[in-house]
Scaffold this motif. Structure first.
Motif, PDB file in Angstrom:
ATOM      1  N   THR B  13       0.840  -1.205   0.000  1.00 34.89           N
ATOM      2  CA  THR B  13       0.000   0.000   0.000  1.00 34.89           C
ATOM      3  C   THR B  13       0.870   1.249   0.000  1.00 34.89           C
ATOM      4  O   THR B  13       0.605   2.226  -0.694  1.00 34.89           O
ATOM      5  N   TYR B  14       1.926   1.188   0.815  1.00 38.06           N
ATOM      6  CA  TYR B  14       2.745   2.381   0.960  1.00 38.06           C
ATOM      7  C   TYR B  14       3.481   2.693  -0.332  1.00 38.06           C
ATOM      8  O   TYR B  14       3.550   3.841  -0.774  1.00 38.06           O
ATOM      9  N   VAL B  15       4.016   1.655  -0.921  1.00 41.47           N
ATOM     10  CA  VAL B  15       4.853   1.869  -2.104  1.00 41.47           C
ATOM     11  C   VAL B  15       3.996   2.267  -3.300  1.00 41.47           C
ATOM     12  O   VAL B  15       4.419   3.040  -4.160  1.00 41.47           O
ATOM     13  N   ASP B  16       2.780   1.797  -3.296  1.00 38.00           N
ATOM     14  CA  ASP B  16       1.880   2.079  -4.413  1.00 38.00           C
ATOM     15  C   ASP B  16       1.584   3.586  -4.476  1.00 38.00           C
ATOM     16  O   ASP B  16       1.026   4.159  -3.551  1.00 38.00           O
ATOM     17  N   SER B  17       1.975   4.207  -5.570  1.00 34.26           N
ATOM     18  CA  SER B  17       1.843   5.669  -5.640  1.00 34.26           C
ATOM     19  C   SER B  17       0.397   6.105  -5.845  1.00 34.26           C
ATOM     20  O   SER B  17       0.085   7.282  -5.768  1.00 34.26           O
ATOM     21  N   SER B  18      -0.517   5.121  -6.094  1.00 37.59           N
ATOM     22  CA  SER B  18      -1.903   5.534  -6.308  1.00 37.59           C
ATOM     23  C   SER B  18      -2.687   5.615  -4.996  1.00 37.59           C
ATOM     24  O   SER B  18      -3.796   6.118  -4.969  1.00 37.59           O
ATOM     25  N   ARG B  47      14.654  -7.871   4.939  1.00 30.48           N
ATOM     26  CA  ARG B  47      14.855  -8.944   3.957  1.00 30.48           C
ATOM     27  C   ARG B  47      13.661  -8.999   3.008  1.00 30.48           C
ATOM     28  O   ARG B  47      13.810  -9.140   1.807  1.00 30.48           O
ATOM     29  N   GLU B  48      12.483  -8.839   3.589  1.00 31.24           N
ATOM     30  CA  GLU B  48      11.265  -8.899   2.792  1.00 31.24           C
ATOM     31  C   GLU B  48      11.199  -7.754   1.791  1.00 31.24           C
ATOM     32  O   GLU B  48      10.671  -7.878   0.709  1.00 31.24           O
ATOM     33  N   MET B  49      11.771  -6.613   2.250  1.00 29.55           N
ATOM     34  CA  MET B  49      11.664  -5.417   1.419  1.00 29.55           C
ATOM     35  C   MET B  49      12.768  -5.316   0.386  1.00 29.55           C
ATOM     36  O   MET B  49      12.829  -4.334  -0.355  1.00 29.55           O
ATOM     37  N   GLN B  50      13.634  -6.310   0.375  1.00 29.96           N
ATOM     38  CA  GLN B  50      14.820  -6.242  -0.481  1.00 29.96           C
ATOM     39  C   GLN B  50      14.511  -5.743  -1.885  1.00 29.96           C
ATOM     40  O   GLN B  50      15.177  -4.862  -2.414  1.00 29.96           O
ATOM     41  N   MET B  51      13.434  -6.283  -2.415  1.00 32.46           N
ATOM     42  CA  MET B  51      13.095  -5.947  -3.789  1.00 32.46           C
ATOM     43  C   MET B  51      12.841  -4.447  -3.944  1.00 32.46           C
ATOM     44  O   MET B  51      13.348  -3.804  -4.856  1.00 32.46           O
ATOM     45  N   TYR B  52      12.078  -3.888  -2.947  1.00 33.72           N
ATOM     46  CA  TYR B  52      11.744  -2.461  -3.044  1.00 33.72           C
ATOM     47  C   TYR B  52      12.957  -1.573  -2.855  1.00 33.72           C
ATOM     48  O   TYR B  52      13.054  -0.486  -3.402  1.00 33.72           O
ATOM     49  N   LEU B  53      13.900  -2.071  -2.021  1.00 35.92           N
ATOM     50  CA  LEU B  53      15.025  -1.211  -1.668  1.00 35.92           C
ATOM     51  C   LEU B  53      16.099  -1.212  -2.744  1.00 35.92           C
ATOM     52  O   LEU B  53      16.945  -0.323  -2.776  1.00 35.92           O
ATOM     53  N   THR B  54      16.090  -2.224  -3.576  1.00 40.96           N
ATOM     54  CA  THR B  54      17.199  -2.327  -4.522  1.00 40.96           C
ATOM     55  C   THR B  54      16.739  -2.237  -5.977  1.00 40.96           C
ATOM     56  O   THR B  54      17.565  -2.304  -6.880  1.00 40.96           O
ATOM     57  N   THR B  55      15.449  -2.106  -6.189  1.00 43.84           N
ATOM     58  CA  THR B  55      14.982  -2.122  -7.577  1.00 43.84           C
ATOM     59  C   THR B  55      15.547  -0.937  -8.371  1.00 43.84           C
ATOM     60  O   THR B  55      15.949   0.084  -7.811  1.00 43.84           O
ATOM     61  N   SER B  58      13.360   3.929  -9.916  1.00 39.85           N
ATOM     62  CA  SER B  58      13.723   4.868  -8.840  1.00 39.85           C
ATOM     63  C   SER B  58      12.515   5.311  -8.025  1.00 39.85           C
ATOM     64  O   SER B  58      12.644   5.600  -6.847  1.00 39.85           O
ATOM     65  N   ILE B  59      11.341   5.337  -8.630  1.00 40.77           N
ATOM     66  CA  ILE B  59      10.171   5.791  -7.867  1.00 40.77           C
ATOM     67  C   ILE B  59       9.841   4.792  -6.773  1.00 40.77           C
ATOM     68  O   ILE B  59       9.676   5.152  -5.595  1.00 40.77           O
ATOM     69  N   ILE B  60       9.816   3.520  -7.177  1.00 41.65           N
ATOM     70  CA  ILE B  60       9.500   2.497  -6.172  1.00 41.65           C
ATOM     71  C   ILE B  60      10.608   2.430  -5.127  1.00 41.65           C
ATOM     72  O   ILE B  60      10.351   2.309  -3.920  1.00 41.65           O
ATOM     73  N   ARG B  61      11.845   2.576  -5.576  1.00 42.29           N
ATOM     74  CA  ARG B  61      12.959   2.506  -4.640  1.00 42.29           C
ATOM     75  C   ARG B  61      12.833   3.660  -3.616  1.00 42.29           C
ATOM     76  O   ARG B  61      12.988   3.464  -2.421  1.00 42.29           O
ATOM     77  N   ALA B  62      12.508   4.860  -4.124  1.00 39.37           N
ATOM     78  CA  ALA B  62      12.371   6.003  -3.228  1.00 39.37           C
ATOM     79  C   ALA B  62      11.285   5.738  -2.190  1.00 39.37           C
ATOM     80  O   ALA B  62      11.458   5.989  -0.998  1.00 39.37           O
ATOM     81  N   ARG B  63      10.170   5.183  -2.644  1.00 38.73           N
ATOM     82  CA  ARG B  63       9.081   4.895  -1.707  1.00 38.73           C
ATOM     83  C   ARG B  63       9.531   3.864  -0.679  1.00 38.73           C
ATOM     84  O   ARG B  63       9.228   3.985   0.512  1.00 38.73           O
ATOM     85  N   GLY B  64      10.230   2.843  -1.151  1.00 38.71           N
ATOM     86  CA  GLY B  64      10.681   1.785  -0.250  1.00 38.71           C
ATOM     87  C   GLY B  64      11.602   2.339   0.819  1.00 38.71           C
ATOM     88  O   GLY B  64      11.420   2.070   2.019  1.00 38.71           O
ATOM     89  N   VAL B  65      12.593   3.144   0.408  1.00 39.61           N
ATOM     90  CA  VAL B  65      13.529   3.689   1.391  1.00 39.61           C
ATOM     91  C   VAL B  65      12.795   4.611   2.354  1.00 39.61           C
ATOM     92  O   VAL B  65      13.024   4.586   3.572  1.00 39.61           O
ATOM     93  N   LEU B  68      11.039   2.693   5.023  1.00 45.02           N
ATOM     94  CA  LEU B  68      11.932   2.252   6.084  1.00 45.02           C
ATOM     95  C   LEU B  68      12.307   3.420   7.000  1.00 45.02           C
ATOM     96  O   LEU B  68      12.339   3.288   8.235  1.00 45.02           O
ATOM     97  N   GLY B  69      12.546   4.579   6.389  1.00 41.98           N
ATOM     98  CA  GLY B  69      12.909   5.762   7.169  1.00 41.98           C
ATOM     99  C   GLY B  69      11.784   6.183   8.103  1.00 41.98           C
ATOM    100  O   GLY B  69      11.998   6.387   9.305  1.00 41.98           O
ATOM    101  N   GLU B  70      10.579   6.280   7.546  1.00 39.32           N
ATOM    102  CA  GLU B  70       9.423   6.680   8.368  1.00 39.32           C
ATOM    103  C   GLU B  70       9.206   5.680   9.498  1.00 39.32           C
ATOM    104  O   GLU B  70       8.869   6.056  10.620  1.00 39.32           O
ATOM    105  N   LEU B  71       9.402   4.408   9.170  1.00 38.18           N
ATOM    106  CA  LEU B  71       9.217   3.362  10.174  1.00 38.18           C
ATOM    107  C   LEU B  71      10.186   3.577  11.332  1.00 38.18           C
ATOM    108  O   LEU B  71       9.807   3.517  12.509  1.00 38.18           O
TER     109      LEU B  71
END
Lengths: 153, 1151
Positions: B13-18, B47-55, B58-65, B68-71
């Motif tokens: 949900t978080y990563v989804d920009s919509s 570990r679960e978020m690996q995909m989002y953090l390394t993709t 760049s948009i999805i990666r930014a959301r993923g990072v 983690l930061g907000e968390l």
């Protein structure tokens, strides 16, 4: 708003001190305070000043006869060719109509010799039909209401 | 462990920009709560978020990072292991290089840096690597506002939490900071960047270190913001105030002395700015920075600073003149600029060790001015400019004097002798008698006074840190000490002269103030302690003989107060004793003697003012008054001298309402109070006067009030003493049979009572005893034991019978405080007391019910029937009984006792008496008389509700130790309201209805507003009916106004909207009729205001009433009162704009 101001640089005068609210007598003299109560705060159509500050109306220019239910207001446009004179007059009339009991007859005129088309303006302002017609015009009413807004505060 | 699909869902949900912003925030919160509950570890999550953090997207990666930061931000207080923190720190510091996903990295770093020590912090090595990565990768000024703010916060966090890692990086950090803050414009970011600069100043202290090399560059970056000025005053950044920003910048300026070479020229240059605000700012900054930079660095600017200070303070002062000055000084008020300049002057003088002081001392202008001091001879002859100069010089010299000893020394060396010689005094030889010259120079006296005051402040200031003797041999002290006698003579002669004729206030001010200052030096500083006594003597003498010169009198009074305040604050016993002996004694003794013409009103005014200083003085004054009162009272009571009554009333008033409230409850004052009360009893006991012609009630009232206040101040024990004394006196008096006849009185039939005794038959002495005794009962504490309480209760019920209202207060207070359970047989429980009270024949005579039934029954309750007040055999007695019942009821109500029910029911019965009562009892009055009697009875019953609900000054309040249960009014309101409402509905008699509404009006107008709002729906129709009924009778206009206020409260309250809308029709109808209510103007005004409030209701609801409202308001335009007309104009306008504009004008024109 007109694109060019008719009087771009009006002279602004000081406001007079207000009379205190509470009159000591039992029955307040009826409408002799018309000026201080109702008219002084009306805004000029062109400038963010009140008619009092521009000396368009003064206390002396208002005659009230309570017994005969008669009010006469004489106002002085800031410049001779002022096209706002009718709007000012209309505002004064509307304000008095709203503020005075209906028994009063209101007579509004431009001070003699202060306006180019003095007679025409006077005629227009005191013609009941034309005033009523003017007040049917939403644009005019908006303008008048804007001028009157501060005097209800 | 949480199920994987759960949190993955949130991450998606978080990563989804919509998804919306709130959804995103909610999903972070959900995951954070999982981690907080240890249902999910950070390792698993990462570990679960690996995909989002390394993709590579760049948009999805930014959301993923960012996720983690907000968390981490949310987990800032959750303990985490060092290894986790280390790997996270490594990750985020790497990510700082990834400009496309920067926001998340910044938030993450910030969350890591901000962690507190107890939940695990990032190691310093990690912090260092974050800092390095920051310096390497971030181009702060190329980012958006929010990112820049994050960057600054991160930098600030690193610097304040890891200073050890910042300093070694030296130049790198400094250059980084410079680059980051260069050209910043956002206020929020600016506050942070100023703060960072301030921290830097504190970190790099070394004057040859890296900061020294870069200081000019760094200062250039922040210096350009001075003075702070917002070009867009109404920007959306309202949370950053100009003051806050300016303060931060000021602290940045002052953070390191290394800024001095750059900041001082800038600030001094701005002093000559034409913008006053810039000047004021410069003064503020200079006053703050100069002490921080140190004397050595500032020395070279002494010349410039002094000249600009002189410019502002002396050459073109911006003080404004206040006329007339109430304090009588020069009448100048400092502008903001002057104040700031004087503060700077003080700061500079304080740290300076020479150059600046000599600038002042050797200043040509000042010297010329002082040389020409003789020209300021007469206050009224000095031109405004001259006064301004005099004022300015005195301000400069006195501010400098009070901040530095060395300046003070120089002043006494150079200027003081000069001033003294103008005054005709010699510094060296004070033994030389002072011969007042014909005219003393006002200027010199004024200057001398101000300097003396400054010296005094300096002495007091120093006295805090070092003992007095250590600096007493400083040069200036010696000069001052040797000249103090001549100074005293000087001021004395100034004051003498000012009493002679009409001198200006300024002279009086100087004279009085000079003496006041001389009296207020700390003990042992000035050699002649005798002079202190002389000063007081002199002041008192002038004070008592010049009461007709208001200004002189007032300034002496306030000087005396100041002196008193000072000596009582400094605990100087000897001086306090002298003050008491001279001032206090004189004040009171004058009142006692007749052979002077000092008006007693003024004297009492002075006593009240001095009594305010402190407890010990007011106690002393109390004792003084005490003596006079008891010297005068016997004249009245014993020998019947009526002349002193007026004076005694004033004395008693001053005693009980001015001085008594200043006395603390616990203390040595107790004895004084008890003896006062005892003395009053003694005097009344010995009174033989049988008749007073006039002023008697006034004196009695004053005595009762004083007694009440005194007993209220006493402790339990002293109260018992006073009561014992009183009871003793009563038992020896004529009214003792009343007390003794405890058991008999119940048997007495009222008619017999009336025949055998009546209050009128009481002698004056007995009346006094009864009244004062009642006022002793009012303020008793609940713990106080009352001897023979049963007889006392009986006594008061009987006197109540005669319409003695204080007895009703006493009964109410007693009922309020008696214990529920007794411990000793002498005590009387509340139940028993109620039994005694209600069994008395006053409540039920002529009723068919046996009096015995009225006493407390086995259950401890009281038979309701016993309180039947429905028989108007003797109307007067009935009314008295109702008054008593009201106060007793109030006592019960306040403590929350259930017996209030009985009282309420009894009152309701009185209200509801109708035609079918026993007509026999009224056989001697006609039909009209009967009607009248009924109405009187019902009215007093209705007014009893006012007693029940309102706050009382005379008894049953906190001051008189009443037991008050919280929310008692609300409770009573809720119980009595349904009863009243149902009675109103049932009755069909107009009179009864009107009386019920009268009671209702009392209850509603005193009830808490919250309670009313709770019932608004139900109340509104009743309120309106009440208004319509009450407004028929002019006698009810006060009630109408009260109810109207309640109604207006409901109208203007947001919660009442619904109820009002529903009842809009009847409300408007009622208001319209009140607009023409001719008996009270405020009612008309309030009704019109209510109509204005109504015009804000939904248009659909109120549109139909327009045809009724507008004509009514138009009529009000012709109201005789101006305020009504004015409100009517506003109201009319409010109703007119409701309508569509065009039609409104049609309506208007038709009217």
């Amino acid at each position: 708003m007109v694109s060019q101001l008719i009087n771009a640089n009006p002279v602004v005068y000081e406001k007079k001190e207000r009379r205190s609210r509470c009159a000591p007598s039992d029955v307040d003299e009826v409408i002799s305070l018309t000026f201080s109560q109702h008219l002084r705060d009306i805004k000029d159509p062109e400038h963010p000043y009140s008619l009092e500050e521009l000396k368009v109306i003064t206390e002396d220019a208002i005659e009230v006869d309570d017994q005969r239910s008669y009010v006469r207001v004489t106002f002085t446009p800031t410049v001779e060719h002022c096209s706002m004179a009718t709007i000012i007059g209309l505002s004064l009339r509307v304000k008095l109509m709203r503020s005075l009991p209906p028994r009063f007859k209101v007579d509004i005129r431009v001070a003699p010799g202060t306006h180019a088309t003095e007679a025409a303006v006077n005629k227009q302002l005191n013609d009941k039909e034309r005033v009523a017609a003017a007040l049917e015009n939403p644009g005019l009413v908006d303008m008048v209401d804007e001028c009157l807004a501060p005097s209800y505060a | 462990m949480a199920i994987k699909s759960d949190y993955v869902k949130y991450i998606e949900t978080y990563v989804d920009s919509s998804s919306t912003q709130s959804q995103q925030a909610a999903s972070v919160n959900e995951v954070a709560s999982l981690v907080k509950k240890d249902l999910l570890t950070l390792e698993t999550l990462v570990r679960e978020m690996q995909m989002y953090l390394t993709t590579t997207d760049s948009i999805i990666r930014a959301r993923g990072v960012l996720f983690l930061g907000e968390l981490l931000m949310l987990l800032i207080s959750k303990p985490l292991e060092d290894t986790v923190l280390h790997s996270l720190a490594g990750f985020f510091s790497d990510r700082l290089a990834d400009w496309k996903a920067l926001r998340g990295a910044l938030v993450g770093c910030l969350a890591l840096i901000r962690r507190e020590a107890d939940v695990g912090t990032v190691s310093s090595a990690d912090a260092k690597s974050i800092l390095q990565s920051y310096m390497q990768n971030l181009q702060v000024q190329s980012m958006g506002q929010h990112d820049r703010k994050l960057c600054f916060q991160l930098l600030e966090g690193l610097m304040s939490r890891y200073p050890g890692e910042v300093v070694p990086l030296g130049e790198t950090v400094l250059f980084g900071v410079c680059a980051a803050i260069d050209g910043e414009k956002d206020p929020q970011c600016l506050v942070l960047s100023f703060h960072i600069t301030k921290i830097l100043g504190g970190l790099f202290l070394d004057s040859s270190g890296p900061l020294a090399d870069i200081a000019d560059e760094l200062f250039e970056l922040i210096g350009c913001y001075f003075p702070i000025h917002f070009t867009h005053p109404k920007s959306e950044d309202v949370e950053v105030k100009k003051e806050e920003l300016s303060r931060e910048l000021m602290m940045a300026f002052a953070s390191t002395p290394l800024f001095e070479p750059f900041s001082m020229p800038l600030l001094l240059e701005k002093l000559s700015s034409s913008l006053p605000s810039a000047k004021i700012e410069s003064f503020r900054y200079l006053s703050y920075c100069i002490p921080k930079y140190g004397a050595a660095r500032v020395e070279k600017y002494a010349e410039v600073i002094w000249s600009s200070l002189k410019e502002v303070l002396y050459i073109s002062p911006s003080t404004s003149l206040v006329e007339p000055d109430p304090t009588g000084g020069m009448g100048f008020q400092d502008s903001e600029m002057t104040t700031q300049a004087l503060i700077l002057l003080q700061e500079v003088v304080q740290i300076d060790n020479g150059p600046f002081l000599s600038k002042i001392i050797c200043d040509e202008d000042i010297n010329t001015f002082l040389n020409g001091l003789t020209q300021f001879q007469n206050f009224s002859d000095i031109a405004l400019e001259g006064k301004q100069k005099l004022h300015a010089i005195s301000r400069i010299l006195s501010f400098a004097t009070k901040s530095s000893v060395s300046f003070c020394n120089k002043l006494f060396e150079k200027f003081f002798p000069q001033i003294m010689s103008v005054l005709g005094l010699s510094v060296e030889d004070s033994s030389k008698p002072y011969i007042p010259s014909s005219q003393v120079s006002f200027g010199a006296v004024y200057l001398c006074t101000e300097l003396l005051d400054a010296c005094r402040l300096l002495v007091l200031d120093m006295g805090k840190s070092i003992p007095l003797g250590d600096f007493a041999d400083e040069q200036w002290c010696c000069v001052l000490q040797s000249s103090c006698i001549s100074l005293y003579n000087l001021y004395a002669s100034v004051l003498e002269a000012s009493t002679a004729d009409s001198t200006s206030n300024a002279c009086v001010y100087s004279g009085v103030k000079g003496l006041q200052i001389l009296a207020m030096f700390p003990e042992g500083f000035l050699p002649a302690s005798k002079s202190y006594e002389d000063i007081l003597q002199m002041l008192i003498l002038i004070f008592t003989s010049n009461f007709d010169k208001t200004f002189l009198w007032n300034s002496i009074l306030s000087a005396l107060c100041e002196i008193g305040l000072f000596i009582s604050g400094s605990h100087e016993l000897e001086k306090t004793a002298i003050f008491e002996r001279i001032v206090l004694y004189n004040m009171t003794s004058l009142l006692g003697s007749d052979d002077h013409d000092f008006p007693s009103d003024l004297n009492l005014q002075a006593i009240a003012k001095i009594g305010m200083i402190g407890q010990n003085f007011s106690l002393n004054l109390l004792q003084g008054l005490d003596k006079i009162i008891f010297a005068k009272l016997p004249e009245v009571y014993v020998s019947g001298n009526e002349k002193s009554i007026g004076l005694i009333v004033k004395l008693l008033h001053c005693y009980s309402s001015e001085l008594l409230p200043r006395i603390n409850e616990a203390g040595s004052s107790e004895e004084v109070l008890v003896s006062f009360a005892a003395n009053i009893w003694d005097i009344i006991g010995s009174s033989v006067v049988s008749n007073f012609d006039y002023q008697e009630t006034e004196l009695l009232g004053a005595t009762m009030a004083t007694m009440k206040n005194i007993v209220g101040k006493c402790s339990v024990r002293s109260q018992e003493i006073v009561i014992k004394k009183a009871v003793g006196l009563i038992s020896s008096s004529n009214i003792s049979p009343w007390m003794a006849a405890t058991s008999d009185t119940t048997m007495l039939q009222p008619d017999q009572l009336n025949e055998r005794y009546c209050y009128e038959s009481f002698s004056y002495r007995d009346k006094w005893i009864t009244s004062i005794f009642a006022s002793v009962m009012v303020p008793l504490r609940p713990q106080t034991q009352i001897p023979s309480i049963r007889s006392i209760l009986q006594f008061f019920v009987t006197t109540l019978h005669f319409g003695h209202v204080p007895s009703a207060y006493a009964l109410g207070s007693l009922v309020n405080k008696l214990p529920l359970k007794t411990r000793t047989p002498e005590e009387c429980s509340l139940e028993e007391a109620l039994g005694i009270i209600f069994s008395n024949s006053i409540w039920n005579f002529c009723c068919n019910i046996d009096a015995k039934e009225g006493s407390a029954d086995a259950n401890g309750g009281i038979d309701i029937n016993s309180l039947k007040l429905c028989t108007p055999s003797s109307l007067i007695v009935q009314v008295h009984a109702i008054v008593g019942l009201a106060w007793i009821g109030k006592g019960l109500l306040m403590r929350g006792h259930e017996a209030i029910k009985i009282v309420t029911i009894a009152l309701m019965r009185c209200l509801l008496v109708d035609g079918n009562f026993d007509v026999e009892m009224l056989k001697d009055v006609g039909v009209d008389g009967k009607e009248h009697a009924l109405v009187t009875l019902m009215r007093s019953a209705a007014d009893a509700f006012q007693v029940l609900m309102s706050e009382s000054e005379v008894c049953l309040n906190k001051k008189y130790h009443a037991t008050v249960r919280p929310l008692y009014k609300q409770r009573f309101f809720n119980t009595v309201l349904p009863i009243l409402l149902s009675s109103v509905q049932k009755t069909d008699s107009q009179t009864v209805r009107s009386m019920l509404y009268r009671a209702f009006a009392h209850v509603v107008s005193d009830a808490p507003f919250g309670a009313i709002m709770g019932e608004a729906q139900k109340l509104l129709p009743v309120l309106l009916d009440c208004l319509s009924v009450l407004s028929k009778d002019t006698a009810n206009s006060d009630r109408v106004y009260d109810v109207l206020l309640v109604l207006s409260g409901i109208l203007t309250d947001k919660n009442g909207r619904e109820a009002v809308t529903e009842n809009a029709h009847i409300i408007s109808k009622q208001l319209i009729s009140l607009v023409s209510y001719s008996h009270m103007m405020v009612i008309r005004v309030t009704a019109i205001q209510c109509l204005v409030a109504m015009s804000e209701l939904p248009h659909v609801r109120i549109y139909p009433f327009r045809p009724q409202v507008l004509p009514a308001i138009t009529k009000a335009l012709d109201d005789p009162k101006r305020i009504v007309r004015q409100e009517a104009v506003k109201c009319r306008q409010a109703w007119l704009v409701l309508l569509s504009l065009c039609s409104s004008f049609k309506v208007l024109l038709k009217l």
